[in-house]
Motif scaffolding. Structure first.
Motif, mmCIF file in Angstrom:
data_model
loop_
_atom_site.group_PDB
_atom_site.id
_atom_site.type_symbol
_atom_site.label_atom_id
_atom_site.label_comp_id
_atom_site.label_asym_id
_atom_site.label_seq_id
_atom_site.Cartn_x
_atom_site.Cartn_y
_atom_site.Cartn_z
ATOM 1 N N ASN A 1 0.810 -1.226 0.000
ATOM 2 C CA ASN A 1 0.000 0.000 0.000
ATOM 3 C C ASN A 1 0.839 1.271 0.000
ATOM 4 N N ARG A 2 2.096 1.175 -0.380
ATOM 5 C CA ARG A 2 3.004 2.322 -0.290
ATOM 6 C C ARG A 2 2.544 3.511 -1.125
ATOM 7 N N ALA A 3 1.943 3.278 -2.279
ATOM 8 C CA ALA A 3 1.470 4.393 -3.107
ATOM 9 C C ALA A 3 0.338 5.135 -2.400
ATOM 10 N N HIS A 4 -0.550 4.394 -1.767
ATOM 11 C CA HIS A 4 -1.655 5.015 -1.042
ATOM 12 C C HIS A 4 -1.150 5.770 0.183
ATOM 13 N N LEU A 5 -0.193 5.183 0.877
ATOM 14 C CA LEU A 5 0.368 5.828 2.062
ATOM 15 C C LEU A 5 1.126 7.092 1.694
ATOM 16 N N ALA A 6 1.792 7.098 0.553
ATOM 17 C CA ALA A 6 2.540 8.276 0.103
ATOM 18 C C ALA A 6 1.596 9.439 -0.229
ATOM 19 N N ALA A 7 0.390 9.137 -0.672
ATOM 20 C CA ALA A 7 -0.582 10.178 -1.028
ATOM 21 C C ALA A 7 -1.279 10.768 0.194
ATOM 22 N N PHE A 8 -1.245 10.064 1.315
ATOM 23 C CA PHE A 8 -2.003 10.477 2.494
ATOM 24 C C PHE A 8 -1.685 11.887 2.988
ATOM 25 N N ARG B 1 -11.618 35.142 -1.585
ATOM 26 C CA ARG B 1 -12.336 33.913 -1.241
ATOM 27 C C ARG B 1 -11.459 32.686 -1.491
ATOM 28 N N THR B 2 -10.239 32.797 -0.986
ATOM 29 C CA THR B 2 -9.261 31.723 -1.109
ATOM 30 C C THR B 2 -8.877 31.233 0.272
ATOM 31 N N VAL B 3 -8.762 29.927 0.406
ATOM 32 C CA VAL B 3 -8.430 29.300 1.679
ATOM 33 C C VAL B 3 -7.171 28.460 1.485
ATOM 34 N N THR B 4 -6.229 28.585 2.405
ATOM 35 C CA THR B 4 -5.002 27.798 2.378
ATOM 36 C C THR B 4 -4.919 26.997 3.671
ATOM 37 N N ALA B 5 -4.606 25.710 3.529
ATOM 38 C CA ALA B 5 -4.473 24.839 4.694
ATOM 39 C C ALA B 5 -3.197 24.014 4.553
ATOM 40 N N ARG B 6 -2.507 23.822 5.700
ATOM 41 C CA ARG B 6 -1.301 22.999 5.711
ATOM 42 C C ARG B 6 -1.461 21.919 6.774
ATOM 43 N N GLY B 7 -1.204 20.698 6.360
ATOM 44 C CA GLY B 7 -1.253 19.575 7.279
ATOM 45 C C GLY B 7 -0.245 18.529 6.856
ATOM 46 N N LEU B 8 0.425 17.935 7.810
ATOM 47 C CA LEU B 8 1.460 16.924 7.561
ATOM 48 C C LEU B 8 2.518 17.419 6.580
ATOM 49 N N GLY B 9 2.819 18.725 6.661
ATOM 50 C CA GLY B 9 3.887 19.298 5.843
ATOM 51 C C GLY B 9 3.513 19.642 4.417
ATOM 52 N N ARG B 10 2.269 19.467 4.038
ATOM 53 C CA ARG B 10 1.828 19.783 2.676
ATOM 54 C C ARG B 10 0.799 20.895 2.718
ATOM 55 N N THR B 11 0.925 21.859 1.808
ATOM 56 C CA THR B 11 0.040 23.011 1.768
ATOM 57 C C THR B 11 -0.808 22.985 0.502
ATOM 58 N N HIS B 12 -2.095 23.250 0.672
ATOM 59 C CA HIS B 12 -3.019 23.285 -0.464
ATOM 60 C C HIS B 12 -3.947 24.478 -0.318
ATOM 61 N N SER B 13 -4.409 24.980 -1.455
ATOM 62 C CA SER B 13 -5.334 26.111 -1.460
ATOM 63 C C SER B 13 -6.558 25.766 -2.297
ATOM 64 N N ALA B 14 -7.674 26.358 -1.916
ATOM 65 C CA ALA B 14 -8.921 26.235 -2.662
ATOM 66 C C ALA B 14 -9.502 27.624 -2.815
ATOM 67 N N ASP C 1 -0.991 14.578 1.462
ATOM 68 C CA ASP C 1 -1.662 15.579 0.626
ATOM 69 C C ASP C 1 -3.158 15.671 0.926
ATOM 70 N N ILE C 2 -3.739 14.585 1.357
ATOM 71 C CA ILE C 2 -5.181 14.551 1.574
ATOM 72 C C ILE C 2 -5.595 15.492 2.695
ATOM 73 N N ILE C 3 -4.835 15.570 3.768
ATOM 74 C CA ILE C 3 -5.223 16.371 4.928
ATOM 75 C C ILE C 3 -5.362 17.852 4.568
ATOM 76 N N GLY C 4 -4.327 18.435 3.969
ATOM 77 C CA GLY C 4 -4.383 19.853 3.598
ATOM 78 C C GLY C 4 -5.405 20.136 2.507
ATOM 79 N N ALA C 5 -5.475 19.258 1.502
ATOM 80 C CA ALA C 5 -6.405 19.464 0.396
ATOM 81 C C ALA C 5 -7.852 19.377 0.869
ATOM 82 N N TYR C 6 -8.151 18.367 1.667
ATOM 83 C CA TYR C 6 -9.510 18.206 2.202
ATOM 84 C C TYR C 6 -9.898 19.420 3.044
ATOM 85 N N SER C 7 -8.998 19.845 3.917
ATOM 86 C CA SER C 7 -9.297 20.965 4.808
ATOM 87 C C SER C 7 -9.554 22.251 4.027
ATOM 88 N N ALA C 8 -8.714 22.550 3.045
ATOM 89 C CA ALA C 8 -8.884 23.766 2.244
ATOM 90 C C ALA C 8 -10.194 23.734 1.464
#
Length: 95
Positions: free
Chosen positions: A8-15, A61-74, A17-24
């Motif tokens: 499951n290494r590919a899925h674990l590597a993507a994890f 109307r832009t939101v930026t969130a950072r989690g587990l060292g990855r930053t994403h904006s929506a 990114d999910i936290i910041g992206a979901y939150s934003a």
């Protein structure tokens, strides 16, 4: 643990990114699509794994969130489009 992790290494590597992206994305939708207050949306997006940063820019109307060292904006695109994640390095189109 290795027997479960390696296949499951590919899925674990993507994890991370999910936290910041979901939150934003969820905060943007809560705030600008549903029209809820900021305090409500901060509670709405809380997860078991906390985020390090949540920045709401009402002017664009832009939101930026950072989690587990990855930053994403929506950003909010409009009443018919709602919010979408921005690609890395992409800036928000000012409405």
């Amino acid at each position: 643990m290795v027997a479960v992790g390696w296949p499951n290494r590919a899925h674990l590597a993507a994890f991370p990114d999910i936290i910041g992206a979901y939150s934003a994305k969820e905060y943007c939708s809560c705030r600008y699509v549903s029209g809820n207050p900021a305090d409500y949306c901060q509670v709405y997006i809380q997860q078991y794994i906390p985020i390090d940063l949540l920045h709401d820019e009402p002017a664009t109307r832009t939101v930026t969130a950072r989690g587990l060292g990855r930053t994403h904006s929506a950003t909010w695109l409009g009443p018919r489009e709602g919010c979408r994640l921005l690609a890395e390095g992409e800036s928000s189109p000012v409405p």
